[in-house]
Write an enzyme that holds these catalytic residues in place. Structure first.
Site, mmCIF file in Angstrom:
data_model
loop_
_atom_site.group_PDB
_atom_site.id
_atom_site.type_symbol
_atom_site.label_atom_id
_atom_site.label_comp_id
_atom_site.label_asym_id
_atom_site.label_seq_id
_atom_site.Cartn_x
_atom_site.Cartn_y
_atom_site.Cartn_z
ATOM 1 C CE LYS A 22 -1.729 1.661 3.996
ATOM 2 N NZ LYS A 22 -1.427 3.082 4.224
ATOM 3 C CG ASN A 23 2.283 2.634 3.529
ATOM 4 O OD1 ASN A 23 1.113 2.932 3.250
ATOM 5 N ND2 ASN A 23 2.678 2.375 4.754
ATOM 6 C CB CYS A 116 -5.534 9.958 10.448
ATOM 7 S SG CYS A 116 -4.020 9.255 11.102
ATOM 8 N NE ARG A 121 0.088 10.575 9.963
ATOM 9 C CZ ARG A 121 -0.277 9.470 9.308
ATOM 10 N NH1 ARG A 121 -1.436 8.933 9.559
ATOM 11 N NH2 ARG A 121 0.467 8.966 8.361
ATOM 12 C CG ASP A 307 3.077 1.374 9.349
ATOM 13 O OD1 ASP A 307 3.331 1.571 8.148
ATOM 14 O OD2 ASP A 307 2.762 2.286 10.135
ATOM 15 N NE ARG A 399 -6.866 4.059 5.289
ATOM 16 C CZ ARG A 399 -5.883 4.480 6.102
ATOM 17 N NH1 ARG A 399 -6.037 4.423 7.412
ATOM 18 N NH2 ARG A 399 -4.766 4.969 5.606
HETATM 19 C C1 EPZ Z 1 4.034 6.927 6.059
HETATM 20 O O1 EPZ Z 1 3.253 7.943 6.666
HETATM 21 C C2 EPZ Z 1 3.132 5.708 5.977
HETATM 22 N N1 EPZ Z 1 1.967 6.012 5.155
HETATM 23 C C3 EPZ Z 1 2.689 5.306 7.381
HETATM 24 O O2 EPZ Z 1 1.926 4.106 7.260
HETATM 25 C C4 EPZ Z 1 3.934 5.003 8.213
HETATM 26 O O3 EPZ Z 1 3.531 4.681 9.533
HETATM 27 C C5 EPZ Z 1 4.845 6.231 8.224
HETATM 28 O O4 EPZ Z 1 5.173 6.603 6.865
HETATM 29 C C6 EPZ Z 1 6.134 5.973 8.969
HETATM 30 O O5 EPZ Z 1 6.802 4.902 8.393
HETATM 31 C C7 EPZ Z 1 2.095 6.006 3.806
HETATM 32 O O6 EPZ Z 1 3.149 5.781 3.269
HETATM 33 C C8 EPZ Z 1 0.835 6.276 3.027
HETATM 34 P P1 EPZ Z 1 6.076 10.321 8.139
HETATM 35 P P2 EPZ Z 1 3.794 9.477 6.686
HETATM 36 O O7 EPZ Z 1 5.913 11.580 7.400
HETATM 37 O O8 EPZ Z 1 4.522 9.757 5.444
HETATM 38 C C9 EPZ Z 1 6.064 13.737 11.420
HETATM 39 C C10 EPZ Z 1 0.096 2.695 7.631
HETATM 40 O O9 EPZ Z 1 -0.389 2.170 8.652
HETATM 41 N N2 EPZ Z 1 5.867 14.680 10.316
HETATM 42 O O10 EPZ Z 1 7.300 9.495 7.910
HETATM 43 O O11 EPZ Z 1 2.664 10.354 7.062
HETATM 44 C C11 EPZ Z 1 4.846 12.834 11.642
HETATM 45 O O12 EPZ Z 1 3.900 13.483 12.468
HETATM 46 C C12 EPZ Z 1 0.545 4.138 7.669
HETATM 47 O O13 EPZ Z 1 0.289 2.094 6.542
HETATM 48 C C13 EPZ Z 1 5.925 16.049 10.593
HETATM 49 O O14 EPZ Z 1 6.105 16.475 11.730
HETATM 50 O O15 EPZ Z 1 4.803 9.390 7.908
HETATM 51 C C14 EPZ Z 1 5.430 11.613 12.292
HETATM 52 O O16 EPZ Z 1 5.577 11.846 13.685
HETATM 53 C C15 EPZ Z 1 0.327 4.779 9.021
HETATM 54 N N3 EPZ Z 1 5.749 16.922 9.563
HETATM 55 C C16 EPZ Z 1 6.827 11.514 11.670
HETATM 56 O O17 EPZ Z 1 7.084 12.796 11.051
HETATM 57 C C17 EPZ Z 1 5.528 16.503 8.274
HETATM 58 O O18 EPZ Z 1 5.406 17.363 7.363
HETATM 59 C C18 EPZ Z 1 6.969 10.449 10.590
HETATM 60 O O19 EPZ Z 1 5.898 10.638 9.691
HETATM 61 C C19 EPZ Z 1 5.472 15.117 8.023
HETATM 62 C C20 EPZ Z 1 5.649 14.223 9.063
#
Ligand code: EPZ
Length: 428
Positions: A22-23, A116, A121, A307, A399
């Site tokens: 998915k990701n 979410c 997020r 995850d 999802r």
């Molecule tokens: C991706 O989310 C995945 N989703 C998530 O999978 C996964 O848990 C996550 O990466 C971490 O591996 C998809 O790929 C669609 P991040 P993403 O930006 O990109 C902070 C699942 O269950 N952050 O790496 O949203 C954020 O709050 C889902 O399949 C900021 O502060 O994750 C978090 O604490 C859940 N500002 C950390 O970074 C930003 O602009 C890591 O988030 C972006 C993120």
């Protein structure tokens, strides 16, 4: 409303094949917008998040067709550059379309993606990266109004304060439309980023370094149609491994590159499972009781994946000893804990820390999924529990998991998806 009905207490045997990730496929489908031609995406899982992405592509004016696991996207005739609120609300990670729409059309209108189930997020890193490339982004009325100056996007150095997966991907896609070279420092190193790079290169883009902390994009290449096969879903694999650890038995999980799951297999081995890894396959056996393991701290790749925290926690609820989890990635990723405790688990949560005191047995219960991976964790726990569990909230699980019940049934699990609440207790 459909529910899962699970009769636990049966060991799992046999073989499971992991579907596409998915990701990985979500950013790849967004990246298809960059290409004024036809992209062919193989091993594309049929998930509700994928259907949401396809709805966005069609809204933008792309023609999308699915034939089995192959999705063909003709983005030659883009007619719009906006993602309407309804579609953004359906899937908050739709923000990944921002960079690609801007790079292709020079403007973009998206509503702000909300938080979410996992908590806030933020997308500040996405916006900072795209602004660094020259975009003018006005945040007003809950929407993002994005435009480019006359000179368009220009390559630059982007330093991410957090190795954000989404921000790395958005920067990569936007940089494909920028004149010159963009260097993304402290980039996320997840395997899904490497898969996205593979797709972009198939379109003729010049992207290098994915999988390391420095990704370099030389933009404004003439892109053409291309084909790509999506990598297997390592989190689905981690979920199936956790299911065998919880229920006991022996099974082979096919399709996954075991090197992408070494932190998970190491924990399951320490807990007492026998794990053997081979080319694109992982075999796991659990016959004795599980043991508590060293603290599990979630971290960006190659650390322990956030995850996988919920399903691994579900497996370790029935163990001898205690396991401490520290969830460093999201603020609210313990929503499965209360449900596991309804089954007899003994878990204490203090902020980012969850302490799992293993118990000998869990019992079936009526359960409700509150998010994607937490819902999968309830299935894992139900498989290892005594008696019958009914799990609501399958829209969360759908999802990210395609045919989870079929896959588990193929391994001997007693699990059924019942429509409209399922009524009484049918014979399983
Ligand atoms: C991706 O989310 C995945 N989703 C998530 O999978 C996964 O848990 C996550 O990466 C971490 O591996 C998809 O790929 C669609 P991040 P993403 O930006 O990109 C902070 C699942 O269950 N952050 O790496 O949203 C954020 O709050 C889902 O399949 C900021 O502060 O994750 C978090 O604490 C859940 N500002 C950390 O970074 C930003 O602009 C890591 O988030 C972006 C993120």
């Amino acid at each position: 409303m459909s529910i899962y009905q699970v009769e636990g207490g049966r060991t799992l045997e046999g073989t499971a094949i992991v579907h596409g990730a998915k990701n990985s496929v979500l950013p790849i489908l967004a990246a298809a917008v960059l290409c004024p031609g036809v992209s062919v995406v193989h091993n594309c899982p049929d998930l509700s998040d994928v259907r949401a992405s396809i709805a966005i592509l069609e809204h933008l004016g792309c023609r999308v067709e699915r034939s089995g696991d192959t999705v063909t996207v003709d983005a030659s005739g883009l007619t719009r550059n906006d993602v309407p609120d309804a579609l953004m609300r359906e899937m908050r990670s739709s923000v990944i379309f921002l960079g690609a729409i801007l790079a292709r059309t020079g403007a973009a209108e998206l509503s702000m993606p909300g938080g979410c189930e996992l908590g806030p997020r933020p997308i500040d890193l996405h916006l900072a990266a795209i602004r660094a490339l020259g975009a003018e982004i006005r945040e007003e009325g809950g929407a993002l109004h994005c435009a480019l100056p006359k000179c368009g996007l220009r390559g630059c150095q982007i330093d991410l304060s957090i190795p954000s997966v989404g921000a790395t991907e958005n920067a990569m896609l936007c940089a494909c439309g920028a004149a010159g070279t963009t260097v993304i420092n402290n980039a996320a190193r997840e395997p899904e980023i490497v898969d996205l790079q593979g797709f972009l290169r198939a379109l003729g883009a010049d992207v290098r370094g994915a999988g390391t902390s420095t990704v370099t994009v030389t933009g404004r290449k003439t892109l053409h149609g291309g084909e790509h096969t999506v990598m297997p879903d390592r989190i689905v694999a981690a979920t199936l491994l956790s299911a065998v650890a919880a229920a006991g038995g022996e099974a082979e999980i096919l399709g996954t590159d075991y090197r992408q799951l070494s932190t998970v297999t190491a924990i399951l081995t320490e807990a007492g499972c026998r794990v053997r890894s081979g080319e694109q396959r992982i075999t796991i056996r659990r016959d004795g009781p599980l043991q508590g393991v060293r603290p599990i701290r979630t971290a960006p790749y190659p650390g322990f994946p956030t995850d996988a925290q919920p399903p691994v926690m579900a497996a370790l609820c029935r163990s001898r000893g205690t396991t401490v989890f520290v969830e460093n990635m999201f603020e609210s990723r313990y929503r499965h804990v209360d449900e596991l405790c309804r089954m007899g688990a003994r878990i204490r949560v203090e902020g980012r820390v969850a302490v799992v005191c293993g118990v000998e047995r869990l019992h079936g219960a009526p359960l409700r999924a509150a998010d994607l991976r937490g819902g999968a964790a309830l299935v894992v726990a139900a498989l290892g529990a005594e008696g019958v569990s009914r799990i609501e909230g399958l829209s969360h699980i759908d999802r990210g998991y395609h045919g989870l019940e079929e896959t588990l049934r193929g391994m001997g699990a007693q699990i059924r998806r019942l429509e409209d609440g399922g009524g009484g207790l049918p014979n399983l």
